[in-house]
Design a protein around this motif. Structure first.
Motif, PDB file in Angstrom:
ATOM      1  N   ASN A   1       0.833  -1.201   0.000  1.00  0.00           N
ATOM      2  CA  ASN A   1       0.000   0.000   0.000  1.00  0.00           C
ATOM      3  C   ASN A   1       0.869   1.253   0.000  1.00  0.00           C
ATOM      4  O   ASN A   1       1.410   1.662   1.032  1.00  0.00           O
ATOM      5  CB  ASN A   1      -0.926   0.002   1.223  1.00  0.00           C
TER       6      ASN A   1
ATOM      7  N   ARG B   1      -5.526 -10.241  -5.034  1.00  0.00           N
ATOM      8  CA  ARG B   1      -6.326  -9.657  -3.961  1.00  0.00           C
ATOM      9  C   ARG B   1      -7.277 -10.671  -3.323  1.00  0.00           C
ATOM     10  O   ARG B   1      -7.791 -10.431  -2.239  1.00  0.00           O
ATOM     11  CB  ARG B   1      -7.104  -8.463  -4.499  1.00  0.00           C
TER      12      ARG B   1
ATOM     13  N   ASN C   1       0.060   3.577  -5.805  1.00  0.00           N
ATOM     14  CA  ASN C   1      -0.419   2.297  -6.323  1.00  0.00           C
ATOM     15  C   ASN C   1      -1.569   2.465  -7.306  1.00  0.00           C
ATOM     16  O   ASN C   1      -1.618   1.795  -8.338  1.00  0.00           O
ATOM     17  CB  ASN C   1      -0.860   1.393  -5.168  1.00  0.00           C
TER      18      ASN C   1
END
Length: 274
Positions: A98, A161, A102
């Motif tokens: 993060n 993810r 990004n």
């Protein structure tokens, strides 16, 4: 909810019709490769009267076909390998780290899908000329890699993810580095996604006609789609030899899909069912 026998019969009938429609051009190509040019024009959709392999002999005699095959295999394998490596590392970074840039980085990759690369063919040609890559398979590898990475990042980021972060935390506790986590933990779980990316890019690179036509002039460095163009003359074409070359060039794609179809279907349907 149970499906009745009649409904299932209709489903199989519809699937059979669609399968026949999809496979008929391939079957027609194979049958035409076993005919002479006269038979192709007289009875284009009929079965060959006899097995005639003269078109395959002419293919190997008239064209450096094996050199075309070698060039296509080399360009495709190297391009797909680079796409998988770069796409996996970039997607892992975007999905797991993060940082404030990004979102911009992910959008930057997606721009490669939004802007048609063929619009920049003149700057690309000048760039390859300045890099001394004209008439070289290196120019094709660079272009195909640039084309394939954006969609690879899009697919793989979504899959990264969905992988539980607890697996990575456990690996870090065991002393695994970020690259070790990617290679030993995440990649084995990403085989469906990687298979999907591999097949999509393999088909695109293997069948491409435009860029080899622009950047490759030497006969022995051409790929199969451009090499088969030699069979077309100003007033006629050797259709039987052309169909023979197309039939042989389709075999790698058929074999790849047969070997990786399970991973491909899992990659397409993953996440659709909870």
């Amino acid at each position: 909810m149970k499906i009745g026998v009649g409904t299932r019969v209709w489903q199989y009938a519809v699937f059979t019709v669609f399968a026949f429609i999809g496979l008929y051009p391939v079957l027609l190509m194979l049958l035409s490769s076993l005919k002479t040019n006269i038979d192709i024009f007289k009875n284009p959709i009929s079965l060959p009267k006899s097995i005639n392999l003269d078109s395959y002999h002419k293919l190997f005699d008239q064209l450096p076909y094996f050199e075309y095959v070698y060039n296509s295999v080399f360009v495709t394998v190297v391009s797909v390998a680079i796409i998988l490596v770069v796409g996996a590392m970039a997607s892992f970074y975007i999905a797991r780290f993060n940082f404030k840039w990004n979102g911009f980085l992910f959008f930057f990759f997606l721009l490669g899908m939004m802007i048609p690369i063929k619009l920049g063919i003149v700057p690309l040609f000048m760039l390859m000329r300045s890099l001394n890559l004209l008439n070289s398979v290196g120019s094709l590898i660079c272009i195909y890699t640039a084309i394939g990475i954006p969609i690879s990042v899009l697919i793989l980021t979504g899959f990264f993810r969905t992988v539980p972060s607890a697996l990575e935390e456990a690996a870090r506790i065991d002393g695994c580095s970020d690259f070790g986590i990617l290679w030993r933990v995440i990649i084995p779980l990403m085989r469906p996604a990687l298979g999907t990316v591999m097949i999509i890019n393999f088909i695109q690179v293997w069948n491409d006609f435009f860029f080899p036509l622009i950047f490759i002039q030497e006969e022995t460095r051409k790929t199969i789609p451009v090499g088969m163009l030699t069979l077309f003359s100003e007033y006629s074409a050797d259709w039987s030899v052309l169909f023979a070359g197309l039939a042989l060039s389709s075999l790698p794609m058929i074999l790849l899909f047969m070997l990786a179809s399970k991973q491909f279907m899992e990659g397409l349907t993953s996440g659709a069912v909870k």
